[in-house]
Design an enzyme around this catalytic site. Structure first.
Site, PDB file in Angstrom:
ATOM      1  N   GLY A  14       2.784 -15.153 -34.314  1.00  0.00           N
ATOM      2  CA  GLY A  14       2.510 -16.479 -34.079  1.00  0.00           C
ATOM      3  C   GLY A  14       1.229 -17.075 -33.750  1.00  0.00           C
ATOM      4  O   GLY A  14       0.419 -15.877 -33.303  1.00  0.00           O
ATOM      5  N   ASN A 109       2.140  -7.215 -30.902  1.00  0.00           N
ATOM      6  CA  ASN A 109       2.732  -5.878 -30.941  1.00  0.00           C
ATOM      7  C   ASN A 109       3.023  -5.627 -32.691  1.00  0.00           C
ATOM      8  O   ASN A 109       2.603  -4.412 -33.111  1.00  0.00           O
ATOM      9  CB  ASN A 109       4.053  -5.755 -29.982  1.00  0.00           C
ATOM     10  CG  ASN A 109       3.551  -5.823 -28.749  1.00  0.00           C
ATOM     11  OD1 ASN A 109       2.993  -5.054 -28.189  1.00  0.00           O
ATOM     12  ND2 ASN A 109       4.393  -6.589 -27.982  1.00  0.00           N
ATOM     13  N   THR A 137      -2.011 -12.614 -28.499  1.00  0.00           N
ATOM     14  CA  THR A 137      -0.561 -12.903 -28.091  1.00  0.00           C
ATOM     15  C   THR A 137      -0.447 -13.834 -26.967  1.00  0.00           C
ATOM     16  O   THR A 137      -1.188 -13.463 -25.893  1.00  0.00           O
ATOM     17  CB  THR A 137       0.490 -11.809 -27.846  1.00  0.00           C
ATOM     18  OG1 THR A 137       1.825 -12.199 -27.733  1.00  0.00           O
ATOM     19  CG2 THR A 137      -0.170 -10.815 -26.848  1.00  0.00           C
ATOM     20  N   ASP A 139       2.098 -14.223 -25.498  1.00  0.00           N
ATOM     21  CA  ASP A 139       2.972 -13.546 -24.597  1.00  0.00           C
ATOM     22  C   ASP A 139       2.448 -12.574 -23.599  1.00  0.00           C
ATOM     23  O   ASP A 139       3.314 -12.142 -22.522  1.00  0.00           O
ATOM     24  CB  ASP A 139       4.352 -12.611 -25.447  1.00  0.00           C
ATOM     25  CG  ASP A 139       5.059 -13.663 -26.396  1.00  0.00           C
ATOM     26  OD1 ASP A 139       5.023 -14.870 -25.954  1.00  0.00           O
ATOM     27  OD2 ASP A 139       5.580 -13.144 -27.280  1.00  0.00           O
ATOM     28  N   MET A 182       8.341 -19.967 -23.253  1.00  0.00           N
ATOM     29  CA  MET A 182       8.395 -18.895 -24.223  1.00  0.00           C
ATOM     30  C   MET A 182       7.951 -17.531 -23.735  1.00  0.00           C
ATOM     31  O   MET A 182       7.387 -17.185 -22.780  1.00  0.00           O
ATOM     32  CB  MET A 182       7.295 -19.214 -25.347  1.00  0.00           C
ATOM     33  CG  MET A 182       7.553 -20.665 -26.119  1.00  0.00           C
ATOM     34  SD  MET A 182       6.544 -20.783 -27.517  1.00  0.00           S
ATOM     35  CE  MET A 182       7.147 -19.944 -28.687  1.00  0.00           C
ATOM     36  N   GLU A 239      12.755 -17.827 -21.994  1.00  0.00           N
ATOM     37  CA  GLU A 239      13.702 -18.037 -23.053  1.00  0.00           C
ATOM     38  C   GLU A 239      14.733 -16.705 -23.314  1.00  0.00           C
ATOM     39  O   GLU A 239      15.374 -16.637 -23.955  1.00  0.00           O
ATOM     40  CB  GLU A 239      12.802 -18.299 -24.557  1.00  0.00           C
ATOM     41  CG  GLU A 239      11.957 -17.354 -25.019  1.00  0.00           C
ATOM     42  CD  GLU A 239      11.231 -17.673 -26.170  1.00  0.00           C
ATOM     43  OE1 GLU A 239      11.705 -18.598 -26.805  1.00  0.00           O
ATOM     44  OE2 GLU A 239      10.356 -17.045 -26.668  1.00  0.00           O
ATOM     45  N   LEU A 289       4.269 -26.598 -28.517  1.00  0.00           N
ATOM     46  CA  LEU A 289       3.358 -27.205 -27.731  1.00  0.00           C
ATOM     47  C   LEU A 289       2.627 -26.545 -26.719  1.00  0.00           C
ATOM     48  O   LEU A 289       1.343 -26.880 -26.531  1.00  0.00           O
ATOM     49  CB  LEU A 289       4.001 -28.539 -26.985  1.00  0.00           C
ATOM     50  CG  LEU A 289       4.623 -29.522 -27.799  1.00  0.00           C
ATOM     51  CD1 LEU A 289       5.515 -30.816 -26.910  1.00  0.00           C
ATOM     52  CD2 LEU A 289       3.665 -30.200 -28.698  1.00  0.00           C
ATOM     53  N   ARG A 291       2.127 -23.185 -26.933  1.00  0.00           N
ATOM     54  CA  ARG A 291       1.505 -22.276 -27.629  1.00  0.00           C
ATOM     55  C   ARG A 291       0.034 -22.439 -28.148  1.00  0.00           C
ATOM     56  O   ARG A 291      -0.754 -21.326 -28.218  1.00  0.00           O
ATOM     57  CB  ARG A 291       2.155 -21.730 -28.700  1.00  0.00           C
ATOM     58  CG  ARG A 291       1.934 -20.275 -29.465  1.00  0.00           C
ATOM     59  CD  ARG A 291       2.984 -19.810 -30.390  1.00  0.00           C
ATOM     60  NE  ARG A 291       3.002 -20.425 -31.639  1.00  0.00           N
ATOM     61  CZ  ARG A 291       4.078 -19.889 -32.562  1.00  0.00           C
ATOM     62  NH1 ARG A 291       5.003 -19.174 -32.372  1.00  0.00           N
ATOM     63  NH2 ARG A 291       3.900 -20.730 -33.827  1.00  0.00           N
TER      64      ARG A 291
END
Length: 389
Positions: A14, A109, A137, A139, A182, A239, A289, A291
């Site tokens: 992503g 990852n 990332t 995340d 997220m 999430e 939005l 990200r």
């Protein structure tokens, strides 16, 4: 076969708010380094390598290249295509045919796993290609590095957006608002919402992270307390919330390969508040939005992403192959980091979650230790708001 003097950047997974900043750092560093022939970008992720679709950055104007650090998503495209053992061997030889001598995969990852597998395949096939990964990332779940480019901007977006939601709810305190962040297995972005209180009109009342099993009864008790005490509340959830045994809070809608698609956790929990507590509730899910938002791009994040791209070029040209660029924090106050080179085997598919010290005892918030760690990454303090209620 083409002369083997090309440097290639490829994106995976992503996009983020600063993946193009890393691309800029790598391209700019490579273009001004003697000995590098072509500087290429694979279009559309790993598939661009096998398809032979590339952009030659020497043919791109300096004016257009200068737009990269402030451009969202991936300017060269990306993908999540799953790869098998034969694919890595094919990629190694496709790179060799293209004349690639240095490869810089940029991603999280999964991409760092691909980075390691391509590096191994090149060694096994006798293909002279050096490989260095650039971390990316939102995340923040890549192992070993203090944080990954992409996270700080997502964290800033979440803190700032939740601060606005908190202000809205404070002005009209009639419901429980549940905001979904997220981050499937790691709650770094969710946790960053705690810094929303910097705006001066309060922060989220409750934060639920995937690092803790979710108890619906405890959640409803927490919400009832907010209703009784304030008549309203702001709840931020990941999430990836799951119940005991790993059962997802929201039902699975679809599975494809490594990817699992769930229903909206925020919508599910809002319905639960309405049906079980008989109180107004609504859900919000920034999703994409949050990200890759340019208005909330962290300056720290952008600058570090650029430097990670530059360091990757320096590493790969020095023959320091089979590595990923890392960020080591030297000091939190004042904030200071240095860039390291981490053996890729230490990173491949090793997921980094929030440590226990960052999660409060009740499992519905974060600690001051997390706030101290996260705060420098956001850069300037959030905008202050006025309220008389």
């Amino acid at each position: 076969m083409a002369t083997q003097d090309a440097l290639l950047v490829v994106h995976g997974g992503g996009p983020t708010a600063v993946i193009n900043a890393s691309l800029f750092g790598a391209v700019d560093e490579a273009l001004k380094t003697p000995g590098v022939g072509r500087v290429l970008g694979a279009l559309g992720g790993m598939g661009g390598i096998t398809d032979g679709t590339f952009v030659d950055f020497a043919q791109v104007s300096p004016e257009k290249l200068s737009l990269l650090p402030s451009s969202p998503s991936s300017a060269i495209g990306t993908s999540r295509k799953p790869l098998e053992a034969d694919d890595y061997r094919e990629l190694a030889h496709a790179l060799e045919r293209t004349g690639v001598r240095w490869l810089l995969p940029t991603g999280g990852n999964g991409t760092m796993n691909t980075c390691g597998e391509i590096w191994r395949a090149c060694q096994a096939e006798g293909v002279s290609i050096d490989v260095v990964g650039i971390p990316k990332t939102m995340d923040n779940d890549i192992a070993v590095t203090d944080h990954a480019p992409g996270y700080a901007s997502a964290a800033l977006y979440m803190a700032a957006s939740v601060s606005e939601v908190c202000c809205d709810v404070r002005g009209l305190p009639i419901h429980i608002v549940i905001v979904e962040a997220m981050g499937r297995n790691a709650g770094w972005v969710t946790a960053a919402s705690a810094l929303a209180d910097e705006s001066g009109t309060g922060g989220p009342d409750l934060i639920y992270l995937p690092e803790r099993e979710f108890d619906e009864h405890a959640f409803l008790d927490d919400c009832q307390r907010l209703i009784d005490e304030k008549g309203s509340g702001v709840v931020v959830v990941s999430e990836g919330l799951h119940k005991t045994g790993g059962e997802p809070v929201a039902p699975i809608l679809m599975q494809t390969g490594r990817s699992t698609y769930f229903g909206d956790v925020s919508a599910h929990l809002s319905r639960l508040v309405i049906s079980e507590l008989g109180y107004k509730s609504r859900s919000e899910k920034p999703g994409l939005l949050g990200r890759a938002s340019m208005p909330w791009q962290s300056t720290i994040d952008r600058n570090e992403a650029i430097e990670c791209g530059r360091e990757a070029v320096r590493a790969v040209l020095a023959g320091d192959s089979g590595k990923m660029v890392g960020i080591e924090r030297l000091s939190t106050s004042p904030y200071e980091v240095r860039y390291t080179r981490i053996p890729i085997e230490q990173v491949m598919l090793d997921e980094r979650t929030l440590p226990d010290a960052y999660i409060n005892e009740q499992g519905n918030g974060v600690t001051d230790e997390f706030r101290a760690w996260c705060r420098p990454l956001l850069g300037e303090p959030l905008r202050r708001f006025a309220s008389f209620v």
